[in-house]
Design a protein around this motif. Sequence first.
Motif, PDB file in Angstrom:
ATOM      1  N   PRO A 197      74.026  62.072 138.458  1.00  0.00           N
ATOM      2  CA  PRO A 197      74.817  62.844 137.503  1.00  0.00           C
ATOM      3  C   PRO A 197      75.336  64.133 138.113  1.00  0.00           C
ATOM      4  O   PRO A 197      74.769  64.681 139.056  1.00  0.00           O
ATOM      5  N   SER A 198      76.409  64.617 137.552  1.00  0.00           N
ATOM      6  CA  SER A 198      77.022  65.854 138.039  1.00  0.00           C
ATOM      7  C   SER A 198      76.102  67.049 137.817  1.00  0.00           C
ATOM      8  O   SER A 198      75.429  67.173 136.796  1.00  0.00           O
ATOM      9  N   ARG A 199      76.072  67.934 138.802  1.00  0.00           N
ATOM     10  CA  ARG A 199      75.340  69.193 138.677  1.00  0.00           C
ATOM     11  C   ARG A 199      76.297  70.367 138.442  1.00  0.00           C
ATOM     12  O   ARG A 199      75.868  71.527 138.368  1.00  0.00           O
ATOM     13  N   ALA A 200      77.577  70.061 138.302  1.00  0.00           N
ATOM     14  CA  ALA A 200      78.583  71.105 138.165  1.00  0.00           C
ATOM     15  C   ALA A 200      78.462  71.810 136.815  1.00  0.00           C
ATOM     16  O   ALA A 200      78.283  71.181 135.770  1.00  0.00           O
ATOM     17  N   VAL A 201      78.593  73.130 136.861  1.00  0.00           N
ATOM     18  CA  VAL A 201      78.474  73.973 135.672  1.00  0.00           C
ATOM     19  C   VAL A 201      79.836  74.576 135.345  1.00  0.00           C
ATOM     20  O   VAL A 201      80.453  75.226 136.200  1.00  0.00           O
ATOM     21  N   LEU A 202      80.292  74.378 134.120  1.00  0.00           N
ATOM     22  CA  LEU A 202      81.504  75.024 133.626  1.00  0.00           C
ATOM     23  C   LEU A 202      81.075  76.124 132.669  1.00  0.00           C
ATOM     24  O   LEU A 202      80.442  75.860 131.635  1.00  0.00           O
ATOM     25  N   LEU A 203      81.412  77.371 133.019  1.00  0.00           N
ATOM     26  CA  LEU A 203      80.975  78.527 132.233  1.00  0.00           C
ATOM     27  C   LEU A 203      82.188  79.303 131.758  1.00  0.00           C
ATOM     28  O   LEU A 203      83.018  79.726 132.567  1.00  0.00           O
ATOM     29  N   THR A 204      82.310  79.494 130.457  1.00  0.00           N
ATOM     30  CA  THR A 204      83.428  80.255 129.905  1.00  0.00           C
ATOM     31  C   THR A 204      83.032  81.718 129.727  1.00  0.00           C
ATOM     32  O   THR A 204      81.853  82.064 129.665  1.00  0.00           O
ATOM     33  N   GLY A 205      84.038  82.576 129.643  1.00  0.00           N
ATOM     34  CA  GLY A 205      83.774  83.993 129.408  1.00  0.00           C
ATOM     35  C   GLY A 205      82.992  84.649 130.517  1.00  0.00           C
ATOM     36  O   GLY A 205      82.071  85.431 130.272  1.00  0.00           O
ATOM     37  N   ILE A 232      78.544  75.733 129.556  1.00  0.00           N
ATOM     38  CA  ILE A 232      77.973  76.931 128.940  1.00  0.00           C
ATOM     39  C   ILE A 232      79.078  77.605 128.136  1.00  0.00           C
ATOM     40  O   ILE A 232      80.007  78.192 128.695  1.00  0.00           O
ATOM     41  N   ASN A 233      78.985  77.498 126.829  1.00  0.00           N
ATOM     42  CA  ASN A 233      79.980  78.078 125.927  1.00  0.00           C
ATOM     43  C   ASN A 233      79.624  79.538 125.673  1.00  0.00           C
ATOM     44  O   ASN A 233      78.887  79.867 124.747  1.00  0.00           O
ATOM     45  N   ASN A 234      80.165  80.411 126.513  1.00  0.00           N
ATOM     46  CA  ASN A 234      79.827  81.827 126.481  1.00  0.00           C
ATOM     47  C   ASN A 234      80.960  82.711 125.961  1.00  0.00           C
ATOM     48  O   ASN A 234      80.721  83.819 125.499  1.00  0.00           O
ATOM     49  N   ALA A 235      82.197  82.248 126.025  1.00  0.00           N
ATOM     50  CA  ALA A 235      83.333  83.091 125.644  1.00  0.00           C
ATOM     51  C   ALA A 235      83.291  83.419 124.151  1.00  0.00           C
ATOM     52  O   ALA A 235      83.136  82.536 123.310  1.00  0.00           O
ATOM     53  N   ALA A 236      83.430  84.691 123.834  1.00  0.00           N
ATOM     54  CA  ALA A 236      83.445  85.141 122.449  1.00  0.00           C
ATOM     55  C   ALA A 236      83.853  86.605 122.419  1.00  0.00           C
ATOM     56  O   ALA A 236      83.830  87.286 123.438  1.00  0.00           O
ATOM     57  N   LEU A 282      73.027  81.013 138.695  1.00  0.00           N
ATOM     58  CA  LEU A 282      73.097  79.568 138.885  1.00  0.00           C
ATOM     59  C   LEU A 282      73.679  79.211 140.254  1.00  0.00           C
ATOM     60  O   LEU A 282      73.249  78.253 140.891  1.00  0.00           O
ATOM     61  N   HIS A 283      74.647  79.999 140.698  1.00  0.00           N
ATOM     62  CA  HIS A 283      75.224  79.781 142.030  1.00  0.00           C
ATOM     63  C   HIS A 283      74.160  79.961 143.103  1.00  0.00           C
ATOM     64  O   HIS A 283      74.042  79.136 144.037  1.00  0.00           O
ATOM     65  N   ARG A 284      73.375  81.010 142.990  1.00  0.00           N
ATOM     66  CA  ARG A 284      72.341  81.274 143.989  1.00  0.00           C
ATOM     67  C   ARG A 284      71.216  80.252 143.921  1.00  0.00           C
ATOM     68  O   ARG A 284      70.462  80.087 144.896  1.00  0.00           O
ATOM     69  N   ALA A 285      71.102  79.548 142.788  1.00  0.00           N
ATOM     70  CA  ALA A 285      70.119  78.474 142.662  1.00  0.00           C
ATOM     71  C   ALA A 285      70.646  77.152 143.216  1.00  0.00           C
ATOM     72  O   ALA A 285      69.943  76.139 143.177  1.00  0.00           O
ATOM     73  N   GLY A 286      71.892  77.174 143.711  1.00  0.00           N
ATOM     74  CA  GLY A 286      72.439  75.977 144.339  1.00  0.00           C
ATOM     75  C   GLY A 286      73.308  75.105 143.464  1.00  0.00           C
ATOM     76  O   GLY A 286      73.700  74.006 143.871  1.00  0.00           O
ATOM     77  N   ARG A 287      73.635  75.575 142.274  1.00  0.00           N
ATOM     78  CA  ARG A 287      74.501  74.799 141.385  1.00  0.00           C
ATOM     79  C   ARG A 287      75.973  75.051 141.714  1.00  0.00           C
ATOM     80  O   ARG A 287      76.363  76.194 141.989  1.00  0.00           O
ATOM     81  N   PRO A 288      76.805  74.013 141.666  1.00  0.00           N
ATOM     82  CA  PRO A 288      78.250  74.241 141.771  1.00  0.00           C
ATOM     83  C   PRO A 288      78.744  74.865 140.464  1.00  0.00           C
ATOM     84  O   PRO A 288      78.754  74.200 139.429  1.00  0.00           O
ATOM     85  N   VAL A 289      79.112  76.126 140.505  1.00  0.00           N
ATOM     86  CA  VAL A 289      79.488  76.858 139.299  1.00  0.00           C
ATOM     87  C   VAL A 289      80.990  77.084 139.274  1.00  0.00           C
ATOM     88  O   VAL A 289      81.579  77.547 140.261  1.00  0.00           O
TER      89      VAL A 289
END
Length: 292
Positions: free
Chosen positions: A4-12, A87-91, A31-38
């Motif tokens: 499965p994909s480990r890619a993270v999409l983060l808004t805001g 990660i739905n962060n934008a607000a 998350l980037h420093r933990a090795g995730r593609p952010v």
Amino acid sequence: MSGPSRAVLLTGASSSTGMSSGTGRAAALRLHRAGRPVYATARRPEALADLAAEGIRVLHLDVNDEESMTAAVEKISAEHGAVGTLINNAAYSLNGTIGETPIDEVRRQFETNLFGLCRLTQLVLPGMRAQGGGRVVMMSSIFGQFATPGRGYYQATKHALEAVSDSLRLEVARDGIKVVLIEPSPVLGGFVPMSVADLGMSGQERGGLYDDFWRYFVDWHGAYRETERPTGRGRMAVRAETVAKVIEKAVTSDNPRIRYRIGVPSRLLPRMRWTIGDALFERFVRAFFPVP
């Protein structure tokens, strides 16, 4: 592509995005420093230059723009097979009383804080289902549990987000998709109006009916400006890095909690309301928060 994909999409991800208080930026770095593609996103990608310099992928994404959301999801899917975590962060926080805030501003608040993230979630779900799993992290608030004067429409979007998340969690569990809510206490530096003008309200809202209330509202939030050595109420607030650490746990844990309540107020107040009842809890709100 295997697994499965480990890619993270983060808004805001921009620290200037509404109420993000830098939590989006801090989470992207962690998350980037933990090795995730952010993939860190914002309406203005140039505001993410510091993240790009760290090696984090940055994208244009506006939760009020379907084309930009679709393009971001398609890019990540092309590179990683699917969005692994959203990660739905934008607000942002709309300030204004219920009776006086122009309804067009209310609609914009819901478009950004609720409808936009719902649509983005819809866009990532097919890829998550196809790969047999995924994760959706919803950034709620302590104010998803109760409301106070002056920010009722913002708080209404967080109440709605709680319901959407609880419903979605049950709907997608069979697909291996986990839905997690983050409920931080007030974040230091997150809402720091220096004057009534900084509240961003329309001229109609500043018509005199609540002038004393808004002056007190600004003064009251001064406790959360003290980001270095907070005193008084500020000592109960949390820092962006603390929230980011919990977001990382929500993303990486094999069995994440349904809700992560961060800070003493977020953990205490829901229990307090249940224990003492609505009438006494409203007396507490009247005593503790700015009230006209």
